[in-house]
Design a protein around this motif. Structure first.
Motif, mmCIF file in Angstrom:
data_model
loop_
_atom_site.group_PDB
_atom_site.id
_atom_site.type_symbol
_atom_site.label_atom_id
_atom_site.label_comp_id
_atom_site.label_asym_id
_atom_site.label_seq_id
_atom_site.Cartn_x
_atom_site.Cartn_y
_atom_site.Cartn_z
ATOM 1 N N UNK A 363 38.304 -108.670 40.796
ATOM 2 C CA UNK A 363 37.076 -108.832 40.018
ATOM 3 C C UNK A 363 37.043 -107.838 38.858
ATOM 4 N N UNK A 364 37.498 -106.617 39.115
ATOM 5 C CA UNK A 364 37.502 -105.576 38.080
ATOM 6 C C UNK A 364 38.399 -105.964 36.912
ATOM 7 N N UNK A 365 39.598 -106.514 37.230
ATOM 8 C CA UNK A 365 40.533 -106.891 36.170
ATOM 9 C C UNK A 365 40.037 -108.119 35.418
ATOM 10 N N UNK A 366 39.604 -109.117 36.172
ATOM 11 C CA UNK A 366 39.241 -110.390 35.554
ATOM 12 C C UNK A 366 37.988 -110.283 34.696
ATOM 13 N N UNK A 367 37.024 -109.475 35.152
ATOM 14 C CA UNK A 367 35.757 -109.377 34.434
ATOM 15 C C UNK A 367 35.581 -108.027 33.738
ATOM 16 N N UNK A 368 36.664 -107.284 33.619
ATOM 17 C CA UNK A 368 36.681 -106.022 32.860
ATOM 18 C C UNK A 368 35.611 -105.045 33.356
ATOM 19 N N UNK A 369 35.683 -104.760 34.657
ATOM 20 C CA UNK A 369 34.767 -103.813 35.279
ATOM 21 C C UNK A 369 35.373 -102.411 35.277
ATOM 22 N N UNK A 370 34.561 -101.422 35.645
ATOM 23 C CA UNK A 370 34.975 -100.027 35.627
ATOM 24 C C UNK A 370 35.321 -99.526 37.030
ATOM 25 N N UNK A 371 35.849 -98.295 37.080
ATOM 26 C CA UNK A 371 36.121 -97.644 38.359
ATOM 27 C C UNK A 371 34.837 -97.453 39.157
ATOM 28 N N UNK A 372 33.737 -97.182 38.472
ATOM 29 C CA UNK A 372 32.455 -96.987 39.146
ATOM 30 C C UNK A 372 32.000 -98.265 39.829
ATOM 31 N N UNK A 373 32.332 -99.403 39.231
ATOM 32 C CA UNK A 373 32.023 -100.686 39.866
ATOM 33 C C UNK A 373 32.752 -100.800 41.201
ATOM 34 N N UNK A 374 34.035 -100.400 41.219
ATOM 35 C CA UNK A 374 34.809 -100.444 42.465
ATOM 36 C C UNK A 374 34.193 -99.541 43.525
ATOM 37 N N UNK A 375 33.854 -98.322 43.145
ATOM 38 C CA UNK A 375 33.286 -97.376 44.103
ATOM 39 C C UNK A 375 31.954 -97.881 44.645
ATOM 40 N N UNK A 376 31.079 -98.339 43.758
ATOM 41 C CA UNK A 376 29.762 -98.804 44.191
ATOM 42 C C UNK A 376 29.879 -100.035 45.095
ATOM 43 N N UNK A 377 30.702 -100.981 44.681
ATOM 44 C CA UNK A 377 30.833 -102.222 45.445
ATOM 45 C C UNK A 377 31.405 -101.965 46.827
ATOM 46 N N UNK A 381 29.678 -102.249 50.546
ATOM 47 C CA UNK A 381 30.272 -103.159 51.521
ATOM 48 C C UNK A 381 30.565 -102.432 52.834
ATOM 49 N N UNK A 382 31.102 -101.203 52.740
ATOM 50 C CA UNK A 382 31.411 -100.432 53.946
ATOM 51 C C UNK A 382 30.142 -100.126 54.732
ATOM 52 N N UNK A 383 29.066 -99.763 54.036
ATOM 53 C CA UNK A 383 27.796 -99.487 54.718
ATOM 54 C C UNK A 383 27.255 -100.744 55.390
ATOM 55 N N UNK A 384 27.317 -101.875 54.687
ATOM 56 C CA UNK A 384 26.841 -103.138 55.261
ATOM 57 C C UNK A 384 27.658 -103.517 56.491
ATOM 58 N N UNK A 385 28.971 -103.297 56.414
ATOM 59 C CA UNK A 385 29.840 -103.606 57.553
ATOM 60 C C UNK A 385 29.492 -102.730 58.752
ATOM 61 N N UNK A 386 29.163 -101.458 58.497
ATOM 62 C CA UNK A 386 28.780 -100.555 59.576
ATOM 63 C C UNK A 386 27.522 -101.058 60.285
ATOM 64 N N UNK A 387 26.504 -101.441 59.509
ATOM 65 C CA UNK A 387 25.253 -101.919 60.110
ATOM 66 C C UNK A 387 25.475 -103.227 60.863
#
Length: 496
Positions: A363-377, A381-387
């Protein structure tokens, strides 16, 4: 009247009353609801904070799962959610990693910050003209003294009427040194919910980091800039071509081993084979993400002739997905043969997180997202998976699967799990196909006898019988704060 002080007192007393000498149960839900209500009482504007409301949902759901499943994972999820409540309470766009950092820092330091701030006001402003400034005597008059008077009359009424006394689980032991220390812990932690430690600068910096890349135009010679971009693009194409060929060869060898009768190399068992596959996936996934982040940085994302670099990146991510599929298949073969364990479930958790990382990188490459997008996403996701994972009674699932489905049964492993497995392992007592004469260590004996220098060795059958007896005794001794549905059902099943 200071809403923070009222909320602090209520939260501290709730913490001490709900958790002192109690086990996990309905107390987590009550405490969570009190924290959420008092935080809204102090700051009603939090209802407009969407990320904070997500943490509220996670807190309530995980607290409900503590009652329903009574699992350590649900307790961990609830703890993470309450920390996020603190960290995400200042801004509607805060990231999970910043929220966790702020929440932990605030829990650890807000008490000391408020204490020193209060002392400064008392020392330097006690004689000032502002009569409404902080005053220890005023605080004692408004809060401490009424509580003490009420408690004295409670003792008088309780001694006069034993029925009145039975409605409240207070006694003279309530004023023990151990309880006062526990109350102090409650006060210490409660400060974190109402007194922020870090300033808004960290949150403002986090929010300022964009999710979408922005092209940076520099005033340099165009030919020179295009030459650099072309060289970077060429290096990326060469690197990703070689890596794609390498991982293609690895996948061919790996899948040919899985789907053929080819024997494993000497000295390598099935367990090592699976774990080596996971380690390969770890390095391969990290390498894929790091390489793609390196080559798709800055203006390389906007280079007009980077189509081949993009295609090779997509192919590299696809082959990592194929590698992931191979590890899933090998792990499932291992589980079918030897049964479920937490480590084998952990392999699936990592594979899910790896897949999320691969998808978000695409998604980052295709839609030209940033490193912060990767970290936030990925942190969300990890928090949601934990719950979500806390919805499952993993100990019971492991026991049921290993007893009824796995080809080989490791009874000793099941005996080391929580009480959630008791109904399942009780069924082994009447199973003639299972040998329960193997000796195991009775570690529970050490909790009841501090004078024993060695751990007694008993049979698995005796261990199960003692575990059932211990659970029944502990369940009958529980107070309402520790009630949970899971233990209630276990008690009914093992009592039949």
């Amino acid at each position: 009247m200071n809403t923070k002080k009222i909320s602090l007192a209520l939260t501290s007393l709730t913490f001490s009353y709900m958790f002192y000498e109690q086990t996990a149960g309905i107390n987590f839900l009550v405490f969570t609801l009190v924290v959420i209500s008092t935080m809204l009482f102090v700051r009603p504007v939090l209802l407009n904070n969407k990320t904070w409301l997500i943490a509220v949902s996670g807190s309530i759901l995980s607290a409900l799962m503590i009652i329903w499943q009574h699992s350590m994972l649900a307790i961990i999820a609830n703890g993470f959610s309450l920390v996020l409540l603190i960290g995400l309470s200042n801004h509607s766009q805060s990231s999970v990693y910043v929220g966790l950092y702020k929440g932990i820092s605030t829990l650890a330091m807000s008490f000391f910050k408020a204490l020193f701030a209060g002392l400064d006001k008392y020392i330097f402003h006690q004689s000032s003209k502002q009569k409404s400034s902080f005053s220890i005597s005023k605080s004692a008059t408004f809060y401490v003294f009424p509580l003490l008077i009420t408690f004295v009359f409670y003792l008088l009424y309780a001694s006069a009427n034993p029925i009145f006394h039975s409605y409240f689980h207070f006694s003279l032991d309530f004023i023990s040194g151990k309880y006062l220390l526990f109350l102090g812990l409650g006060i210490f932690l409660s400060f974190g919910f109402y007194y922020q430690f870090l300033s808004e600068s960290l949150t403002e910096w986090d929010v300022a980091q964009p999710n979408v890349l922005v092209r940076v135009k520099r005033k340099v010679k165009r030919n020179f800039q295009l030459t650099i971009l072309k060289m970077e693009n060429t290096k990326g194409i060469i690197s990703l071509t070689m890596l794609n060929l390498l991982i293609l060869f690895f996948n061919i060898v790996d899948f040919s081993t899985i789907f053929s009768s080819q024997a494993l190399p000497d000295g390598v068992n099935h367990s090592e084979y699976v774990h080596q596959g996971v380690n390969t996936l770890i390095f391969s996934s990290l390498l894929a993400i790091c390489i793609i982040l390196y080559y798709f940085r800055a203006n390389q994302n906007f280079y007009a002739n980077n189509q081949w670099l993009q295609r090779l990146s997509y192919l590299w991510l696809l082959q990592n997905t194929i590698l992931l599929t191979g590890v899933i298949f090998k792990n499932q073969l291992y589980i079918t043969e030897f049964g479920l364990t937490y480590k084998r479930i952990g392999v699936y958790v990592f594979l899910i997180l790896s897949m999320a990382g691969i998808i978000s990188t695409f998604w980052k490459v295709h839609y030209q997202k940033t490193l912060w997008f990767l970290l936030r996403t990925n942190t969300w996701f990890a928090y949601s998976l934990l719950v979500i994972s806390s919805f499952i009674n993993w100990d019971n699932a492991i026991a049921q699967y290993n007893i009824h489905t796995a080809k080989q049964l490791d009874v000793t492993y099941l005996l080391n799990l929580s009480d959630n497995t008791l109904p399942a392992i009780k069924s082994l007592l009447s199973n003639s196909k299972v040998n329960l004469n193997t000796n195991v260590y009775n570690y529970a004996h050490l909790k009841n006898d501090n004078h024993t220098s060695s751990t007694p060795i008993i049979s698995q059958r005796a261990f199960i019988l003692l575990a059932l007896k211990r659970f029944e005794a502990n369940y009958k001794a529980k107070q309402w704060q520790s009630w949970n549905y899971a233990d209630n059902q276990i008690f009914k099943q093992i009592s039949q």
